[in-house]
Scaffold this motif. Sequence first.
Motif, mmCIF file in Angstrom:
data_model
loop_
_atom_site.group_PDB
_atom_site.id
_atom_site.type_symbol
_atom_site.label_atom_id
_atom_site.label_comp_id
_atom_site.label_asym_id
_atom_site.label_seq_id
_atom_site.Cartn_x
_atom_site.Cartn_y
_atom_site.Cartn_z
ATOM 1 N N THR A 1 2.407 4.660 -15.478
ATOM 2 C CA THR A 1 0.726 4.466 -15.995
ATOM 3 C C THR A 1 0.442 3.068 -15.534
ATOM 4 O OG1 THR A 1 2.123 3.449 -17.970
ATOM 5 C CG2 THR A 1 1.338 5.943 -18.030
ATOM 6 N N HIS A 2 1.454 2.035 -15.297
ATOM 7 C CA HIS A 2 0.856 0.751 -14.930
ATOM 8 C C HIS A 2 1.632 0.352 -13.617
ATOM 9 C CE1 HIS A 2 -0.589 0.942 -18.961
ATOM 10 N NE2 HIS A 2 -1.468 -0.120 -18.631
ATOM 11 N N VAL A 3 1.094 -0.408 -12.743
ATOM 12 C CA VAL A 3 1.770 -1.080 -11.634
ATOM 13 C C VAL A 3 2.117 -2.575 -11.661
ATOM 14 C CG1 VAL A 3 1.442 -1.342 -9.187
ATOM 15 C CG2 VAL A 3 0.913 0.741 -10.152
ATOM 16 N N CYS A 4 3.114 -3.185 -11.506
ATOM 17 C CA CYS A 4 3.594 -4.269 -11.293
ATOM 18 C C CYS A 4 4.076 -4.774 -9.912
ATOM 19 C CB CYS A 4 4.605 -4.824 -12.320
ATOM 20 S SG CYS A 4 4.213 -4.374 -14.092
ATOM 21 N N ASP B 1 -4.320 6.781 -8.284
ATOM 22 C CA ASP B 1 -4.548 8.421 -8.126
ATOM 23 C C ASP B 1 -5.770 8.938 -8.423
ATOM 24 O OD1 ASP B 1 -4.355 7.871 -10.708
ATOM 25 O OD2 ASP B 1 -3.102 9.433 -11.437
ATOM 26 N N LYS B 2 -6.858 8.031 -8.619
ATOM 27 C CA LYS B 2 -8.250 8.270 -8.845
ATOM 28 C C LYS B 2 -9.161 7.804 -7.744
ATOM 29 C CE LYS B 2 -7.355 8.087 -13.758
ATOM 30 N NZ LYS B 2 -5.971 7.824 -13.734
ATOM 31 N N THR B 3 -10.411 7.796 -8.158
ATOM 32 C CA THR B 3 -11.440 7.497 -6.975
ATOM 33 C C THR B 3 -11.557 6.110 -6.495
ATOM 34 O OG1 THR B 3 -12.957 7.029 -8.801
ATOM 35 C CG2 THR B 3 -12.875 9.171 -7.827
ATOM 36 N N ASP B 4 -10.963 5.219 -7.330
ATOM 37 C CA ASP B 4 -10.787 3.679 -7.046
ATOM 38 C C ASP B 4 -9.889 3.564 -5.773
ATOM 39 O OD1 ASP B 4 -12.737 2.744 -8.763
ATOM 40 O OD2 ASP B 4 -11.401 2.313 -10.535
ATOM 41 N N ARG B 5 -8.933 4.485 -5.461
ATOM 42 C CA ARG B 5 -7.868 4.289 -4.617
ATOM 43 C C ARG B 5 -8.254 3.898 -3.088
ATOM 44 N NH1 ARG B 5 -2.838 8.343 -3.573
ATOM 45 N NH2 ARG B 5 -2.139 7.107 -1.575
ATOM 46 N N ASN C 1 0.946 -1.230 0.077
ATOM 47 C CA ASN C 1 -0.026 0.158 -0.126
ATOM 48 C C ASN C 1 1.006 1.307 -0.020
ATOM 49 O OD1 ASN C 1 -2.439 -1.405 0.031
ATOM 50 N ND2 ASN C 1 -2.636 -1.463 2.164
ATOM 51 N N LEU C 2 1.951 1.150 0.568
ATOM 52 C CA LEU C 2 2.908 2.425 0.513
ATOM 53 C C LEU C 2 3.463 2.634 -0.691
ATOM 54 C CD1 LEU C 2 4.328 4.775 2.321
ATOM 55 C CD2 LEU C 2 6.134 2.847 2.924
ATOM 56 N N GLY C 3 3.933 1.524 -1.275
ATOM 57 C CA GLY C 3 4.289 1.504 -2.664
ATOM 58 C C GLY C 3 3.336 2.246 -3.641
ATOM 59 N N LEU C 4 2.262 1.699 -3.607
ATOM 60 C CA LEU C 4 1.227 2.425 -4.174
ATOM 61 C C LEU C 4 1.002 3.963 -4.155
ATOM 62 C CD1 LEU C 4 -1.692 -0.188 -3.938
ATOM 63 C CD2 LEU C 4 -0.510 0.255 -6.005
#
Length: 304
Positions: A83-86, A165-169, A74-77
């Motif tokens: 643009t994409h997360v792995c 960085d949007k509402t889904d966070r 979660n901290l990494g996020l």
Amino acid sequence: MEKNCLPIKFSIIIPCWNHEETLGRTLHCVFEQSYQNYEIIIVIRDKKTWFDYTPDDSIILLEQTNKGVSNARNLGLKYATGTHVCFLDADDTWSCTYLEDLVNTIQKYPEVHSIIHNFYWRTKKNTRIKNIEIKSGLYDYFNLFSQFCQFFHPLSSTCFKNIWDKTDRASIYFNPYMPLGEDIDFITKFMLKHRICYYDNRPSVTYYAPENPHKKYTTNPVNIPALGDLLKESNEDVLNYLDIWSMSTCLQNLDRGHSARASVCLDFVSDKYKTKRRVLRVLCYVPHPIALMAHRIYNRFFWK
């Protein structure tokens, strides 16, 4: 390809907890990628144990003490700018074209929020086993799971569009109160909001499975992933997903000696699997050693 001149950028999040001895191998597979537009976010327990693996400035090093792997991810996020997360576990590896393959898929299917790659299992005995064969293509994630009830993919083989960085966070995160299954819980929540995924059958990931994955967590009960979210759904494939994970979680709890918790899991299994539910219900009332032996038999003859 030169770094920082390409539109698609990957944030690679690596929580490093008790895997310092394999981190060098994991980082090497990232440095050798044919596609080089990425940032590496390593969350480590103590910076004092860190020594310099990096040939450039691509690593962001974060320190977080004794808060567990979920809080680390979660901290990494929060720091991810790609643009994409792995997510890459500190003992897993990718093929050198993994990120390039992802880029090609993203450019072909820009609307897709997740890409799943096939992978190899590798144990400490150095055996290498390819996961099940599934044709490459676009799938409804829960329909894919319904077709292959043994379908499994580690976080290290899954790429997500960066929506944090949007509402889904606020609603999609790793549950810090789940000592086991936090990755499945996270994936389930993500897929419920973004169900269409791309599956790539090329095994571009090596997942280093522990010899005994239950040994460290023997005393911890296991929860059904994203149970509250799944109970709100009425789609047949999603409900089948709930059935499968309820039975799987029941078995995991039986392995750990939590027969009461195992029995509760069966309350969420529909009549579609009433025969399996009855068999599992009986196992909840037998001594633990017998339940372990019966689990092996169950896997062989019923789990299909």
